[in-house]
Design an enzyme around this catalytic site. Structure first.
Site, PDB file in Angstrom:
ATOM      1  N   HIS A 127       0.819  -1.204   0.000  1.00 23.48           N
ATOM      2  CA  HIS A 127       0.000   0.000   0.000  1.00 23.48           C
ATOM      3  C   HIS A 127       0.858   1.262   0.000  1.00 23.48           C
ATOM      4  O   HIS A 127       0.585   2.207  -0.726  1.00 23.48           O
ATOM      5  CB  HIS A 127      -0.891   0.024   1.244  1.00 23.48           C
ATOM      6  CG  HIS A 127      -2.261  -0.503   0.980  1.00 23.48           C
ATOM      7  ND1 HIS A 127      -3.124  -0.837   1.977  1.00 23.48           N
ATOM      8  CD2 HIS A 127      -2.922  -0.742  -0.162  1.00 23.48           C
ATOM      9  CE1 HIS A 127      -4.260  -1.266   1.453  1.00 23.48           C
ATOM     10  NE2 HIS A 127      -4.152  -1.230   0.166  1.00 23.48           N
TER      11      HIS A 127
ATOM     12  N   TYR B  52      -3.936   4.050  11.432  1.00 26.01           N
ATOM     13  CA  TYR B  52      -4.543   3.172  10.432  1.00 26.01           C
ATOM     14  C   TYR B  52      -4.133   3.623   9.032  1.00 26.01           C
ATOM     15  O   TYR B  52      -4.021   4.822   8.780  1.00 26.01           O
ATOM     16  CB  TYR B  52      -6.063   3.182  10.568  1.00 26.01           C
ATOM     17  CG  TYR B  52      -6.541   2.588  11.876  1.00 26.01           C
ATOM     18  CD1 TYR B  52      -6.655   1.206  12.011  1.00 26.01           C
ATOM     19  CD2 TYR B  52      -6.836   3.386  12.962  1.00 26.01           C
ATOM     20  CE1 TYR B  52      -7.080   0.657  13.215  1.00 26.01           C
ATOM     21  CE2 TYR B  52      -7.264   2.842  14.167  1.00 26.01           C
ATOM     22  CZ  TYR B  52      -7.383   1.468  14.282  1.00 26.01           C
ATOM     23  OH  TYR B  52      -7.802   0.921  15.466  1.00 26.01           O
ATOM     24  N   GLU B  53      -3.955   2.659   8.129  1.00 24.62           N
ATOM     25  CA  GLU B  53      -3.377   2.998   6.832  1.00 24.62           C
ATOM     26  C   GLU B  53      -4.250   3.892   5.958  1.00 24.62           C
ATOM     27  O   GLU B  53      -3.771   4.509   5.029  1.00 24.62           O
ATOM     28  CB  GLU B  53      -2.978   1.737   6.069  1.00 24.62           C
ATOM     29  CG  GLU B  53      -4.109   0.811   5.744  1.00 24.62           C
ATOM     30  CD  GLU B  53      -3.600  -0.625   5.577  1.00 24.62           C
ATOM     31  OE1 GLU B  53      -3.600  -1.099   4.460  1.00 24.62           O
ATOM     32  OE2 GLU B  53      -3.197  -1.246   6.579  1.00 24.62           O
ATOM     33  N   CYS B  54      -5.545   3.970   6.257  1.00 25.75           N
ATOM     34  CA  CYS B  54      -6.396   4.876   5.479  1.00 25.75           C
ATOM     35  C   CYS B  54      -6.033   6.334   5.763  1.00 25.75           C
ATOM     36  O   CYS B  54      -6.421   7.218   5.017  1.00 25.75           O
ATOM     37  CB  CYS B  54      -7.856   4.638   5.817  1.00 25.75           C
ATOM     38  SG  CYS B  54      -8.239   5.013   7.536  1.00 25.75           S
TER      39      CYS B  54
END
Lengths: 352, 255
Positions: A127, B52-54
């Protein structure tokens, strides 16, 4: 026309395209059908926006399904339910950081395609690295030197990144080139008719993607006045000049989560992921009923609401309630599926 | 207290939560780590800062969400950043612990989340890295959570998605990786760490009702079993109450 991958890292081509885009404040409102028909072409690369199942442009993805676009190349950071396109020739290959539904597991159409060799994986990413590829395009740099992916098989199965020595310290770094997808479709809370777009919740990669992509469609819950946007520009994450089409599509992220507005239909997602897309045949059946068999997003929602024994309003209200009150557990989803990846019973048996 | 009833997953969540210290920043991956992180925050680590990756940092989630990005996860976050920013901040040194799940982990702590079998012709195609590779590459120390089965703990993983100690001592440094690498592996049978010299997985504690021999039996490689291994303390009634009533009342995960 060349393959989408040939254009994906071509910064000159990307710049030429954007130089031709109008900067004028032009009314770009159109129907979703029109926007998809005009700006999504067979063979395009299309990048996931939002967090796939959170603020993802699901209505637009279903419309791509309805219009039976062919041979798209997905860029998944992460990717979700739109990988079902593959079963209908809609998805030819993918650049993958993640495809799945987290706690709910894997997405069968994607998994089947890759295991059968019909869905090509062109590159594997993390990601972080894929977000930097898009960010590099936004920042106007050719590449970024980062510390992700090093030492792993991701490097081996990604032909686009390169390991190099940092010229200052001599340390290994992973070079990630700027990426320019053909199409990006965003779902946002508010947009004005020119395309300036405002959201609640995390932006994930969206600002970078809006600048990186050549063709940009915005679907929104509500069209607001440009004055409203200009008076409160703080949550605006997409500027009008990169937007080609603006479509008002309330509940456009359904059955995903739209921060502050409505929550996942968890029962539907669970059912779809665990049961209804389990085989090629059942996926086809589902797709023919809910996507190809409906004229638009709302007919699809209506069918699903009726299956839940509710009218559309009651049904959407329920999803809205879930979003604003996290202690509300009206939609029980256990009892659906009953199949877990974790083989618990098996573990118990073997432990005895 | 001795007859507290719990499921293996509840034990797993409690043990994981205990490894998080108050005041630490924890980059939380999806799946089981969400449960552990939420439990820790509601128990002994109210000042734990989750990332968190968001792009959400330090939210106050109330119950177990479905996704590391959804509205329930990002609830009351004081700032919502972008994906590349939160990973950047981890590289900069703002992430103490990386908290991960995955399909397979090997004796050097390398994690596979990409495929089972040969990459070109996979038997099972898994999700791919997501943020896991970045979390393990950039955070200072990494905790892994998963089930304990021989095929889930093989000698070498089929595909290294996420770096542990790669092929042994010094390999992370040679590869140019930043963080310290794997620190703890928590399964439903025990807690493992890594030998400082060989970088190989070693047993730290075995869960109640399990023995080191059973753990070895369920491990696909030779586990280092030091003399000082101990039994893992059972989940307390308080831990279980918070887990069942506040963290995971739907039994989404801890069933």
């Amino acid at each position: 026309m060349s393959h989408a991958n040939d254009r994906l890292f071509d910064h000159k081509l990307a710049r030429e395209w954007k130089l031709k885009k109008s900067r004028a404040e032009k009314d770009k409102r159109m129907t979703l059908q029109e926007a998809i028909a005009t700006f999504v072409e067979d063979g395009d690369s299309i990048v996931e926006t939002g967090f796939a199942y959170v603020r993802g442009p699901m209505a637009a993805y279903w419309e791509i399904g309805r219009q039976q676009k062919k041979n798209l190349v997905g860029i998944f950071t992460p990717g979700g339910m739109n990988t079902a396109w593959h079963e209908f020739g809609g998805l030819e290959g993918a650049h993958v950081a993640y495809v799945g539904v987290e706690m709910r597991g894997l997405i069968s159409p994607f998994r089947r395609g890759v295991e059968a060799g019909t869905l090509k994986i062109y590159s594997e990413w993390s990601h972080g690295a894929l977000s930097l590829a898009l960010r590099a395009a936004e920042q106007g740099v050719n590449y970024v030197a980062c510390k992700s992916m090093l030492g792993t098989d991701l490097m081996r199965t990604n032909p686009y990144v390169k390991e190099a020595k940092d010229p200052w310290t001599g340390e290994p770094v992973c070079l990630v080139p700027a990426m320019y997808p053909d199409v990006a479709i965003f779902h946002v809370h508010h947009a004005d008719k020119y395309g300036n777009s405002r959201i609640w919740g995390p932006s994930v990669n969206d600002t970078a993607i809006a600048i990186a992509a050549r063709k940009v469609i915005v679907t929104c819950e509500r069209i607001v006045s440009s004055e409203d946007i200009r008076a409160n520009p703080y949550q605006v994450i997409i500027p009008h000049y990169c937007v080609d089409a603006v479509c008002e599509v309330p509940y456009g992220a359904y059955p995903g989560d739209m921060p502050g507005m409505y929550y996942f239909d968890r029962r539907l997602q669970e059912r779809v992921v665990r049961l209804e897309w389990k085989t090629k045949e059942s996926t086809k059946e589902w797709y023919e009923k809910y996507i190809l068999g409906t004229k638009d997003h709302y007919e699809m929602i209506q069918i699903i609401a009726e299956e839940e024994g509710m009218n559309v309003l009651e049904y959407m209200k329920r999803l809205e309630q879930l979003s604003c009150d996290a202690s509300y557990f009206g939609l029980g989803y256990w009892g659906v599926g009953g199949e877990r990846d974790w083989k618990y019973e098996e573990v118990a048996k073997r432990a005895i | 207290m001795s007859d507290v009833q719990y499921t293996p997953r509840e034990l797993l969540a409690c043990v994981a939560a205990r490894l998080i210290k108050d005041g630490e920043s924890v980059f939380v991956g999806t799946g089981l780590p969400l449960v552990g992180a939420l439990l820790a925050k509601k128990m002994h680590a109210p000042n734990m800062m989750a990332i968190y990756e968001c792009g959400a940092v330090d939210p106050e989630p109330r119950v177990l969400p479905w996704s590391v990005s959804c509205s329930w996860t990002t609830y009351k976050a004081p700032i919502l950043l972008s994906m590349s920013s939160v990973f950047g901040h981890s590289r900069a040194g703002y992430a103490d612990v990386g908290f991960l799940g995955g399909a397979q982990i090997d004796m050097y702590g390398n994690i596979n989340a990409t495929c089972i079998g040969d990459y070109e012709h996979p038997k099972v195609r898994l999700t791919g890295s997501g943020g896991a590779n970045d979390i393990a590459s950039l955070c200072e120390r990494v905790i892994f959570m998963g089930l304990h089965l021989p095929e889930r703990l093989p000698e070498r993983v089929d595909y290294i998605t996420t770096p542990g100690y790669l092929d042994g001592p010094g390999a992370r440094e040679r590869a140019g990786l930043v963080g310290g690498g794997p620190w703890r592996v928590i399964t439903h049978l025990g807690v493992m760490g890594f030998d400082e010299e060989t970088c190989r997985m070693k047993l730290i504690s075995y869960h109640p009702g399990v023995t080191p021999e059973v753990i070895q039996q369920f491990t696909g490689f030779e586990l280092i079993i030091p003399d000082d291994v101990v039994e893992t303390p059972k989940p307390t009634e308080e831990e279980l109450r918070i887990l069942r009533e506040e963290v995971d009342p739907c039994q989404l995960f801890c069933f």
